[in-house]
Design an enzyme around this catalytic site. Structure first.
Site, PDB file in Angstrom:
ATOM      1  N   ILE A   1       7.881  -2.205   2.490  1.00  0.00           N
ATOM      2  CA  ILE A   1       7.096  -3.430   2.374  1.00  0.00           C
ATOM      3  C   ILE A   1       7.748  -4.560   3.179  1.00  0.00           C
ATOM      4  O   ILE A   1       8.854  -5.014   2.863  1.00  0.00           O
ATOM      5  CB  ILE A   1       6.944  -3.843   0.894  1.00  0.00           C
ATOM      6  CG1 ILE A   1       6.335  -2.691   0.077  1.00  0.00           C
ATOM      7  CG2 ILE A   1       6.089  -5.104   0.789  1.00  0.00           C
ATOM      8  CD1 ILE A   1       5.010  -2.165   0.605  1.00  0.00           C
ATOM      9  N   THR A   2       7.051  -5.006   4.219  1.00  0.00           N
ATOM     10  CA  THR A   2       7.487  -6.164   4.990  1.00  0.00           C
ATOM     11  C   THR A   2       7.440  -7.404   4.101  1.00  0.00           C
ATOM     12  O   THR A   2       6.462  -7.629   3.393  1.00  0.00           O
ATOM     13  CB  THR A   2       6.578  -6.367   6.210  1.00  0.00           C
ATOM     14  OG1 THR A   2       6.640  -5.210   7.031  1.00  0.00           O
ATOM     15  CG2 THR A   2       7.007  -7.586   7.020  1.00  0.00           C
TER      16      THR A   2
ATOM     17  N   THR B   1       0.557   5.231  11.592  1.00  0.00           N
ATOM     18  CA  THR B   1       1.255   5.778  12.761  1.00  0.00           C
ATOM     19  C   THR B   1       0.266   6.043  13.893  1.00  0.00           C
ATOM     20  O   THR B   1      -0.952   6.131  13.682  1.00  0.00           O
ATOM     21  CB  THR B   1       1.952   7.090  12.408  1.00  0.00           C
ATOM     22  OG1 THR B   1       0.941   8.070  12.084  1.00  0.00           O
ATOM     23  CG2 THR B   1       2.894   6.935  11.216  1.00  0.00           C
TER      24      THR B   1
ATOM     25  N   ARG C   1      18.747 -10.508  41.087  1.00  0.00           N
ATOM     26  CA  ARG C   1      19.778  -9.498  41.346  1.00  0.00           C
ATOM     27  C   ARG C   1      19.680  -8.996  42.790  1.00  0.00           C
ATOM     28  O   ARG C   1      18.602  -8.609  43.249  1.00  0.00           O
ATOM     29  CB  ARG C   1      19.590  -8.323  40.382  1.00  0.00           C
ATOM     30  CG  ARG C   1      20.545  -7.165  40.582  1.00  0.00           C
ATOM     31  CD  ARG C   1      21.950  -7.506  40.164  1.00  0.00           C
ATOM     32  NE  ARG C   1      22.776  -6.298  40.047  1.00  0.00           N
ATOM     33  CZ  ARG C   1      24.089  -6.328  39.888  1.00  0.00           C
ATOM     34  NH1 ARG C   1      24.716  -7.488  39.800  1.00  0.00           N
ATOM     35  NH2 ARG C   1      24.763  -5.202  39.790  1.00  0.00           N
TER      36      ARG C   1
ATOM     37  N   GLU D   1       1.295   0.000  10.109  1.00  0.00           N
ATOM     38  CA  GLU D   1      -0.174  -0.123  10.024  1.00  0.00           C
ATOM     39  C   GLU D   1      -0.878   1.167  10.435  1.00  0.00           C
ATOM     40  O   GLU D   1      -1.942   1.155  11.052  1.00  0.00           O
ATOM     41  CB  GLU D   1      -0.688  -1.292  10.878  1.00  0.00           C
ATOM     42  CG  GLU D   1       0.004  -2.607  10.665  1.00  0.00           C
ATOM     43  CD  GLU D   1      -0.267  -3.237   9.317  1.00  0.00           C
ATOM     44  OE1 GLU D   1      -0.714  -2.521   8.402  1.00  0.00           O
ATOM     45  OE2 GLU D   1      -0.015  -4.434   9.167  1.00  0.00           O
TER      46      GLU D   1
ATOM     47  N   GLY E   1       2.302   7.698   2.388  1.00  0.00           N
ATOM     48  CA  GLY E   1       2.310   6.838   3.557  1.00  0.00           C
ATOM     49  C   GLY E   1       0.989   6.956   4.295  1.00  0.00           C
ATOM     50  O   GLY E   1       0.036   6.226   4.025  1.00  0.00           O
TER      51      GLY E   1
ATOM     52  N   LEU F   1       0.829  -1.207   0.000  1.00  0.00           N
ATOM     53  CA  LEU F   1       0.000   0.000   0.000  1.00  0.00           C
ATOM     54  C   LEU F   1       0.863   1.257   0.000  1.00  0.00           C
ATOM     55  O   LEU F   1       0.707   2.125  -0.857  1.00  0.00           O
ATOM     56  CB  LEU F   1      -0.938  -0.007   1.213  1.00  0.00           C
ATOM     57  CG  LEU F   1      -1.839   1.220   1.399  1.00  0.00           C
ATOM     58  CD1 LEU F   1      -2.784   1.391   0.198  1.00  0.00           C
ATOM     59  CD2 LEU F   1      -2.629   1.125   2.702  1.00  0.00           C
TER      60      LEU F   1
ATOM     61  N   GLU G   1       3.818   4.077  -0.388  1.00  0.00           N
ATOM     62  CA  GLU G   1       4.746   4.474  -1.450  1.00  0.00           C
ATOM     63  C   GLU G   1       5.720   5.503  -0.890  1.00  0.00           C
ATOM     64  O   GLU G   1       5.488   6.046   0.205  1.00  0.00           O
ATOM     65  CB  GLU G   1       3.974   5.042  -2.642  1.00  0.00           C
ATOM     66  CG  GLU G   1       3.041   4.030  -3.291  1.00  0.00           C
ATOM     67  CD  GLU G   1       2.325   4.562  -4.520  1.00  0.00           C
ATOM     68  OE1 GLU G   1       1.551   3.801  -5.118  1.00  0.00           O
ATOM     69  OE2 GLU G   1       2.533   5.750  -4.877  1.00  0.00           O
ATOM     70  N   PRO G   2       6.806   5.807  -1.626  1.00  0.00           N
ATOM     71  CA  PRO G   2       7.772   6.782  -1.111  1.00  0.00           C
ATOM     72  C   PRO G   2       7.149   8.129  -0.746  1.00  0.00           C
ATOM     73  O   PRO G   2       7.581   8.774   0.205  1.00  0.00           O
ATOM     74  CB  PRO G   2       8.770   6.921  -2.271  1.00  0.00           C
ATOM     75  CG  PRO G   2       8.722   5.596  -2.960  1.00  0.00           C
ATOM     76  CD  PRO G   2       7.295   5.161  -2.870  1.00  0.00           C
TER      77      PRO G   2
END
Length: 382
Positions: free
Chosen positions: A159-160, A367, A270, A365, A133, A127, A129-130
Site C-alpha cells: 500500500i502506497t 502488472t 561531454r 496498478e 495481487g 486493494l 493483499e499478500p
C-alpha cells in the site's frame, strides 16, 4: 527542456506553469536527498493541495478544479519528471478520492472531498493483499456488517502511503458471495482503532514513498463508511484502476522525459576524440529513438484521456497506455545510464535513480502482463 504542451484553455497553460514553478522551488531540489534518507515529503502534498493541484479532475463545487483528464495527467507527468514520489503519490491520492467523487452520496462528497482535494487529507488505496495481487477478486479481508456498522479484519499489502495516509479507501468482503460479487468499498480513517501498519518495505526505488502492509484488527466503522452500495466494491475498484493506469502512464512519461533531458544535456557537454558525443551517430540515434518513443507514449495516454473526457469507453486504451509508457520508461532510463557511461551508474547524476524508479511502474496498478491480458480479451470480444 520543457515539453511544449498542447492544452485546451489558457487556464490549463497557467496550471502547467504553476506546476513547473512549484517543482523548481519545492520538489526537485530536495528529491535526491530525501530519497537517500527515505524521508516522506508530506508537506509537499499540502503545498500541492493549497495550490489546487491535488483536485484537478474533481468538481469545483467540492474544492476541485474541474479540469479534464488530459490536463490533470499532464500535470502528473510534470510532477513525476521532478520527483516520482510526488507524481505517483498525486496519482494514488487522486485514485483514492475517486470512489467518493464518483460513487459516494451527496453528503459524503460535500463532507469529505474538500479536505481530500485541498491536501488536508492524504489518501491510500487498499486493494492488494499478500495472496491477492493480480487476482483482486480473491481478496479475503472482511468487513462484517452489524447493526452499528462494520467490523473489519484482514491485511492489505503493497500500500502506497501505508502508515502516513489520513484515510484508506478499502476494498473488503461484506457478503458471503465469492469472487467479485461480495466486495464492498469503505473509507477508513487513518486514526481508527485497530488499524496498524507493517514496517515500510525496503525498495529498489521510490524510497521516500512509504509502501507497507495495512492491518485491520477488529476495526469498527459506522454505516456511513460505506461508499456506494454493498457488493459494488469490485466495480468501483476496477473503475478507479482504469484512471489509475493513466496516472501511471503519465508518471512513466515524466520519468522517461527527465532521463532523456539528462542524457541529452550530458551528451552535448561531454567531449571524446575531439567531438561532442551527441554528434556521434551511435549516441545521436539512441537519443532520437528515446525521444520518439516518449512522444508516442505521451500521445497514447492523452488519447485515452480524451476518450474518458468525452464519456467514451477507454479501459483498453488505458491498459495500452500503461503498458507501452512503462516499458518505454524502463528502456529509456536504461539507455540514459548507458549514454552517461560510468557517471550514469553513480548517485552524483540522477539517471541511476530514474532507472531504479522505472521498474516499479511496470508492476503497480496491474502488472504489464495483466495489461496484455486486458488488451487481448478486448480483441477477442471484437
Amino acid at each position: 527542456m520543457s515539453v511544449e504542451r498542447v492544452l485546451p484553455t489558457p487556464e490549463a497553460h497557467d496550471l502547467i506553469d504553476l506546476t513547473r514553478d512549484l517543482i523548481a522551488k519545492e520538489v526537485a531540489p530536495r528529491a535526491a536527498g530525501d530519497e537517500v534518507a527515505s524521508r516522506f515529503p508530506r508537506e509537499v502534498f499540502a503545498t500541492l493541495g493549497a495550490a489546487g493541484l491535488l483536485g484537478l479532475p474533481y468538481p469545483e463545487e467540492y474544492g476541485g478544479a474541474g479540469q479534464p483528464q488530459e490536463v490533470y495527467l499532464q500535470v502528473v507527468e510534470e510532477l513525476a519528471a521532478g520527483w516520482l514520489t510526488v507524481g505517483l503519490g498525486t496519482s494514488v491520492h487522486t485514485l483514492s478520492c475517486f470512489p467518493v467523487a464518483a460513487f459516494g452520496t451527496e453528503e459524503q462528497r460535500a463532507e469529505l472531498l474538500p479536505a481530500m482535494v485541498g491536501g488536508d487529507l492524504l489518501g491510500a488505496y487498499c486493494l492488494s493483499e499478500p495472496q491477492s495481487g493480480s487476482d483482486a477478486a480473491a481478496l479475503t479481508t472482511r468487513a462484517v456488517p452489524g447493526p452499528d456498522g462494520y467490523t473489519v479484519d484482514g491485511v492489505k499489502a503493497w500500500i502506497t502511503h501505508g502508515g502516513v495516509a489520513d484515510f484508506y479507501m478499502l476494498m473488503a468482503r461484506t457478503g458471503d458471495a465469492s469472487g467479485a460479487r461480495g466486495i464492498s468499498c469503505l473509507r477508513v480513517p487513518g486514526e481508527a482503532d485497530g488499524l496498524s501498519f507493517g514496517a515500510p518495505e525496503h525498495k529498489m526505488g521510490m524510497r521516500s514513498s512509504p509502501t507497507a502492509q495495512v492491518r485491520f484488527d477488529g476495526v469498527r466503522l459506522p454505516p456511513s463508511a460505506l461508499v456506494g452500495a454493498e457488493g459494488e466494491g469490485f466495480r468501483i475498484a476496477m473503475a478507479a484502476l482504469d484512471g489509475g493506469r493513466l496516472g501511471i502512464a503519465a508518471c512513466a512519461v515524466g520519468v522517461a522525459q527527465a532521463a532523456l533531458d539528462a542524457a541529452t544535456d550530458y551528451a552535448r557537454e561531454r567531449r571524446q576524440f575531439g567531438s561532442r558525443i551527441v554528434d556521434f551517430q551511435g549516441i545521436g540515434f539512441m537519443l532520437a529513438d528515446m525521444a520518439t518513443h516518449i512522444t508516442a507514449a505521451r500521445a497514447l495516454y492523452l488519447e485515452a484521456a480524451r476518450l474518458r473526457d468525452h464519456g467514451r469507453p477507454y479501459s483498453t486504451q488505458a491498459a495500452m497506455a500503461k503498458l507501452f509508457a512503462t516499458d518505454v520508461c524502463m528502456k529509456v532510463t536504461t539507455d540514459a545510464v548507458q549514454v552517461l557511461g560510468g557517471y550514469g551508474y553513480v548517485e552524483d547524476f540522477p539517471v541511476e535513480r530514474y532507472m531504479r524508479e522505472a521498474k516499479v511502474l511496470q508492476i503497480v496498478e496491474g502488472t504489464n502482463q495483466i495489461q496484455r491480458l486486458v488488451i487481448s480479451r478486448a480483441l477477442a470480444k471484437g
